[in-house]
Design an enzyme around this catalytic site. Structure first.
Site, PDB file in Angstrom:
ATOM      1  N   ASN A   1      45.856   3.846 -25.335  1.00 40.99           N
ATOM      2  CA  ASN A   1      47.095   3.111 -25.071  1.00 40.99           C
ATOM      3  C   ASN A   1      47.229   2.847 -23.584  1.00 40.99           C
ATOM      4  OD1 ASN A   1      48.351   2.587 -27.517  1.00 40.99           O
ATOM      5  ND2 ASN A   1      48.936   4.736 -27.709  1.00 40.99           N
TER       6      ASN A   1
ATOM      7  N   ARG B   1      49.593  20.440 -19.315  1.00 37.45           N
ATOM      8  CA  ARG B   1      49.142  19.165 -18.783  1.00 37.45           C
ATOM      9  C   ARG B   1      50.245  18.674 -17.847  1.00 37.45           C
ATOM     10  NH1 ARG B   1      48.790  13.228 -21.457  1.00 37.45           N
ATOM     11  NH2 ARG B   1      47.823  12.266 -19.640  1.00 37.45           N
TER      12      ARG B   1
ATOM     13  N   GLU C   1      40.770  16.635 -23.488  1.00 37.94           N
ATOM     14  CA  GLU C   1      41.551  17.051 -22.320  1.00 37.94           C
ATOM     15  C   GLU C   1      42.120  18.453 -22.517  1.00 37.94           C
ATOM     16  OE1 GLU C   1      43.245  13.167 -22.999  1.00 37.94           O
ATOM     17  OE2 GLU C   1      43.627  12.995 -20.857  1.00 37.94           O
TER      18      GLU C   1
ATOM     19  N   HIS D   1      44.411  10.201 -15.902  1.00 41.76           N
ATOM     20  CA  HIS D   1      43.367  10.530 -16.900  1.00 41.76           C
ATOM     21  C   HIS D   1      42.230  11.344 -16.268  1.00 41.76           C
ATOM     22  CE1 HIS D   1      44.613   6.494 -18.923  1.00 41.76           C
ATOM     23  NE2 HIS D   1      45.216   7.488 -19.563  1.00 41.76           N
TER      24      HIS D   1
ATOM     25  N   PHE E   1      45.300  -1.662 -31.059  1.00 40.97           N
ATOM     26  CA  PHE E   1      44.058  -2.438 -31.121  1.00 40.97           C
ATOM     27  C   PHE E   1      43.559  -2.645 -32.548  1.00 40.97           C
ATOM     28  CE2 PHE E   1      42.101  -3.557 -26.991  1.00 40.97           C
ATOM     29  CZ  PHE E   1      43.196  -3.252 -26.205  1.00 40.97           C
TER      30      PHE E   1
ATOM     31  N   GLY F   1      40.938   6.660 -27.579  1.00 41.96           N
ATOM     32  CA  GLY F   1      41.169   5.993 -28.866  1.00 41.96           C
ATOM     33  C   GLY F   1      40.353   4.728 -29.079  1.00 41.96           C
TER      34      GLY F   1
ATOM     35  N   GLY G   1      37.933   3.415 -26.817  1.00 37.08           N
ATOM     36  CA  GLY G   1      36.541   3.609 -26.368  1.00 37.08           C
ATOM     37  C   GLY G   1      35.683   4.326 -27.399  1.00 37.08           C
ATOM     38  N   GLU G   2      36.290   5.299 -28.094  1.00 35.30           N
ATOM     39  CA  GLU G   2      35.518   6.068 -29.086  1.00 35.30           C
ATOM     40  C   GLU G   2      35.418   5.356 -30.429  1.00 35.30           C
ATOM     41  OE1 GLU G   2      37.248  10.041 -29.384  1.00 35.30           O
ATOM     42  OE2 GLU G   2      37.503  10.054 -27.214  1.00 35.30           O
ATOM     43  N   ASN G   3      36.444   4.543 -30.750  1.00 35.38           N
ATOM     44  CA  ASN G   3      36.548   4.028 -32.133  1.00 35.38           C
ATOM     45  C   ASN G   3      36.357   2.534 -32.312  1.00 35.38           C
ATOM     46  OD1 ASN G   3      37.275   6.587 -33.397  1.00 35.38           O
ATOM     47  ND2 ASN G   3      39.123   6.420 -32.165  1.00 35.38           N
TER      48      ASN G   3
ATOM     49  N   LEU H   1      39.624   4.339 -22.548  1.00 37.26           N
ATOM     50  CA  LEU H   1      40.336   3.196 -23.124  1.00 37.26           C
ATOM     51  C   LEU H   1      41.205   3.668 -24.281  1.00 37.26           C
ATOM     52  CD1 LEU H   1      37.331   0.645 -23.194  1.00 37.26           C
ATOM     53  CD2 LEU H   1      38.913   1.128 -21.314  1.00 37.26           C
TER      54      LEU H   1
ATOM     55  N   ASN I   1      51.436  20.002 -23.867  1.00 34.44           N
ATOM     56  CA  ASN I   1      51.567  18.670 -23.281  1.00 34.44           C
ATOM     57  C   ASN I   1      52.982  18.180 -23.610  1.00 34.44           C
ATOM     58  OD1 ASN I   1      51.411  16.039 -22.489  1.00 34.44           O
ATOM     59  ND2 ASN I   1      49.585  15.528 -23.693  1.00 34.44           N
TER      60      ASN I   1
ATOM     61  N   ARG J   1      51.052  -2.194 -20.816  1.00 36.49           N
ATOM     62  CA  ARG J   1      51.163  -2.343 -19.360  1.00 36.49           C
ATOM     63  C   ARG J   1      50.331  -3.537 -18.889  1.00 36.49           C
ATOM     64  NH1 ARG J   1      49.566   3.583 -18.685  1.00 36.49           N
ATOM     65  NH2 ARG J   1      51.481   4.699 -19.199  1.00 36.49           N
TER      66      ARG J   1
ATOM     67  N   LYS K   1      53.327  18.503 -27.526  1.00 35.85           N
ATOM     68  CA  LYS K   1      52.116  18.758 -28.316  1.00 35.85           C
ATOM     69  C   LYS K   1      51.556  20.102 -27.883  1.00 35.85           C
ATOM     70  CE  LYS K   1      50.651  13.985 -28.302  1.00 35.85           C
ATOM     71  NZ  LYS K   1      49.879  13.128 -27.451  1.00 35.85           N
TER      72      LYS K   1
HETATM   73  P1  ADP Z   1      46.911   7.510 -25.826  1.00 33.80           P
HETATM   74  O1  ADP Z   1      46.356   8.935 -25.813  1.00 33.80           O
HETATM   75  O2  ADP Z   1      46.815   6.795 -24.510  1.00 33.80           O
HETATM   76  O3  ADP Z   1      48.248   7.384 -26.478  1.00 33.80           O
HETATM   77  P2  ADP Z   1      44.685   6.997 -27.593  1.00 33.80           P
HETATM   78  O4  ADP Z   1      43.564   7.448 -26.728  1.00 33.80           O
HETATM   79  O5  ADP Z   1      45.042   7.801 -28.775  1.00 33.80           O
HETATM   80  O6  ADP Z   1      45.966   6.650 -26.752  1.00 33.80           O
HETATM   81  O7  ADP Z   1      44.318   5.514 -28.087  1.00 33.80           O
HETATM   82  C1  ADP Z   1      45.193   4.770 -28.864  1.00 33.80           C
HETATM   83  C2  ADP Z   1      44.567   3.384 -29.078  1.00 33.80           C
HETATM   84  O8  ADP Z   1      43.319   3.551 -29.755  1.00 33.80           O
HETATM   85  C3  ADP Z   1      45.422   2.451 -29.932  1.00 33.80           C
HETATM   86  O9  ADP Z   1      45.477   1.154 -29.354  1.00 33.80           O
HETATM   87  C4  ADP Z   1      44.644   2.388 -31.214  1.00 33.80           C
HETATM   88  O10 ADP Z   1      44.797   1.170 -31.834  1.00 33.80           O
HETATM   89  C5  ADP Z   1      43.221   2.534 -30.731  1.00 33.80           C
HETATM   90  N1  ADP Z   1      42.345   2.884 -31.836  1.00 33.80           N
HETATM   91  C6  ADP Z   1      42.322   4.013 -32.567  1.00 33.80           C
HETATM   92  N2  ADP Z   1      41.412   3.915 -33.568  1.00 33.80           N
HETATM   93  C7  ADP Z   1      40.862   2.664 -33.470  1.00 33.80           C
HETATM   94  C8  ADP Z   1      39.878   1.953 -34.197  1.00 33.80           C
HETATM   95  N3  ADP Z   1      39.290   2.496 -35.244  1.00 33.80           N
HETATM   96  N4  ADP Z   1      39.565   0.706 -33.802  1.00 33.80           N
HETATM   97  C9  ADP Z   1      40.170   0.143 -32.747  1.00 33.80           C
HETATM   98  N5  ADP Z   1      41.108   0.760 -32.009  1.00 33.80           N
HETATM   99  C10 ADP Z   1      41.449   2.012 -32.363  1.00 33.80           C
END
Ligand code: ADP
Length: 411
Positions: free
Chosen positions: A211, A91, A397, A180, A284, A343, A345-347, A209, A7, A241, A14
């Site tokens: 960056n 990618r 991905e 995505h 976030f 990031g 959505g999962e966390n 969900l 990527n 954005r 990466k």
């Molecule tokens: P990208 O691949 O688009 O760069 P990611 O999918 O890695 O982004 O997501 C990054 C986002 O996920 C950041 O805004 C980060 O703050 C958020 N994030 C990661 N862990 C947590 C968490 N534990 N709680 C809330 N937001 C989180």
């Protein structure tokens, strides 16, 4: 069979090396600050030590050479030599109107990607640098491009044609593409499997969900609409954005700031979204902390100070996500499941709950207890009585890219 997944960004690269028999990662890493000073972090999965050090990386080709060097080295290596890499999967961000699926890379593919630089001037040159670097270092190893846009190729015309003069579509390929796609494809397929609806009618909304954020409406496994457009700027408000705003905004910002249209678009891409509102961070985790959210439960801690702008940024983000979910229930003609991934959505239990709490009108609800905390792997967080399932599914991905690569080289 081993597949190296790449990527490439403009100054970073990466990588993950997969053993495709077991679909396990042999090693992964990141080349950073390419063309500046250079840094490589290489993590082998076989117990050998992590390499994490500054190293000159003047070009992408030198970055790839450094990666191959580490992958095959005695101290940090996971394979004996280059012949153990059977293919490379890249990618690729934008497949334009031509690439509706992953493709083996040849001179024609490269020429088309060069033409598509006009559609994604920030991303395609970086992808091309990654591809060319691999071609120069591994000339005899087949290379495959897997596009972020391909999954959305199935959108109906009325969803992808913009209501602007038709000539822009005909002459310049201006249409909704969406991004995505690899993530939406991966998590929607897992959701459909869990719904026991594989090969049957299914209606799933996937919320990627991170960056960058986008939603997709997936009917019977096929994308029928998505929130991002000809560029990733459209749709949801994101980290930096703006998402969809009145198109006159670019002109208004340029006039207000006495800047060019290009600078105004840069503000919409890099200084807007939740960063534009909260101003201190686009992350976030920072925004939730400032808003008094307990990161583990997702509940607001009323004993803590609440930064009003942080709260407003979260409200704007979650409101728009919920609004698009409502729109996509209409597009799909119903709903079997909502999927949260990437990031945030999962966390983030807070964001999932704040979005789902706005869906009462659809008779969809989340289970506050199941939603708490961070668990790896698939989670069903559906509330009692909810008319649709709510799943949390970690995206992957890189694995999709590796699978597509193997499929194409075995054809
Ligand atoms: P990208 O691949 O688009 O760069 P990611 O999918 O890695 O982004 O997501 C990054 C986002 O996920 C950041 O805004 C980060 O703050 C958020 N994030 C990661 N862990 C947590 C968490 N534990 N709680 C809330 N937001 C989180």
């Amino acid at each position: 069979m081993n597949v190296l997944v790449i990527n490439a960004g403009s100054s970073s690269l990466k990588y993950q090396l997969f053993n495709m028999k077991t679909e396990s990662i042999l090693a992964k890493g990141l080349c950073d600050r390419i063309a500046l000073d250079g840094h490589l972090k290489h993590t082998p999965a076989n117990g050998k030590p992590v390499y994490d050090s500054d190293i000159p990386l003047p070009t992408h080709a030198e970055a790839i050479s450094a990666v191959i060097d580490k992958l095959t080295s005695e101290d940090y290596g996971v394979i004996g030599d280059l012949s153990e890499i059977n293919a490379v999967g890249h990618r690729a961000v934008h497949g334009g109107r031509k690439f509706f699926g992953s493709t083996l890379i040849n001179d024609d593919v490269i020429a088309t990607l060069e033409d598509y630089i006009r559609l994604a001037p920030l991303h395609i040159p970086a992808n091309l640098m990654g591809i060319r670097a691999c071609q120069s270092v591994m000339p005899n190893i087949p290379q495959v491009a897997v596009f972020d846009t391909s999954f959305h190729y199935t959108m109906p015309e009325y969803a992808y044609i913009y209501p602007i003069p038709y000539k822009y579509y005909e002459l310049n390929d201006i249409r909704r593409y969406g991004f995505h796609g690899t993530s939406h494809r991966y998590v929607s397929a897992i959701a459909i499997e869990h719904l026991n609806l594989t090969g049957k009618e299914s209606k799933v909304i996937t919320c990627h969900l991170g960056n960058g954020s986008s939603l997709a409406a997936v009917r019977d496994g096929i994308s029928i609409d998505t929130t991002m457009g000809v560029t990733p700027l459209e749709g949801l408000p994101m980290g930096t954005r703006a998402g969809s705003v009145d198109p006159s905004m670019a002109d208004i910002i340029a006039t207000t700031d006495g800047s060019s249209l290009k600078e105004a678009i840069n503000i919409l891409n890099k200084k807007s979204g939740v960063l534009g509102i909260y101003e201190k961070s686009s992350d976030f985790r920072d925004i939730e902390l400032a808003a008094g959210v307990d990161g583990n439960t997702g509940f607001i801690d009323s004993s803590k100070e609440h930064d009003k702008r942080a709260m407003l940024a979260l409200d704007i983000f979650c409101y728009h996500a919920a609004k698009y979910i409502g729109a996509y229930v209409v597009a799909l003609g119903g709903l079997d499941a909502i999927v949260f991934t990437a990031g945030i959505g999962e966390n983030s239990p807070y964001v999932r709950k704040a979005i789902c709490d706005r869906l009462g009108g659809l008779d969809v609800c989340i289970d506050d207890q199941k939603n708490v905390g961070r668990v790896s792997g698939f989670r069903d967080v559906t509330g009692i009585g909810s008319k649709a399932k709510i799943f949390v599914i970690p995206t992957n991905e890189e694995l999709v890219i590796a699978r597509d690569t193997i499929e194409l080289i075995n054809k």
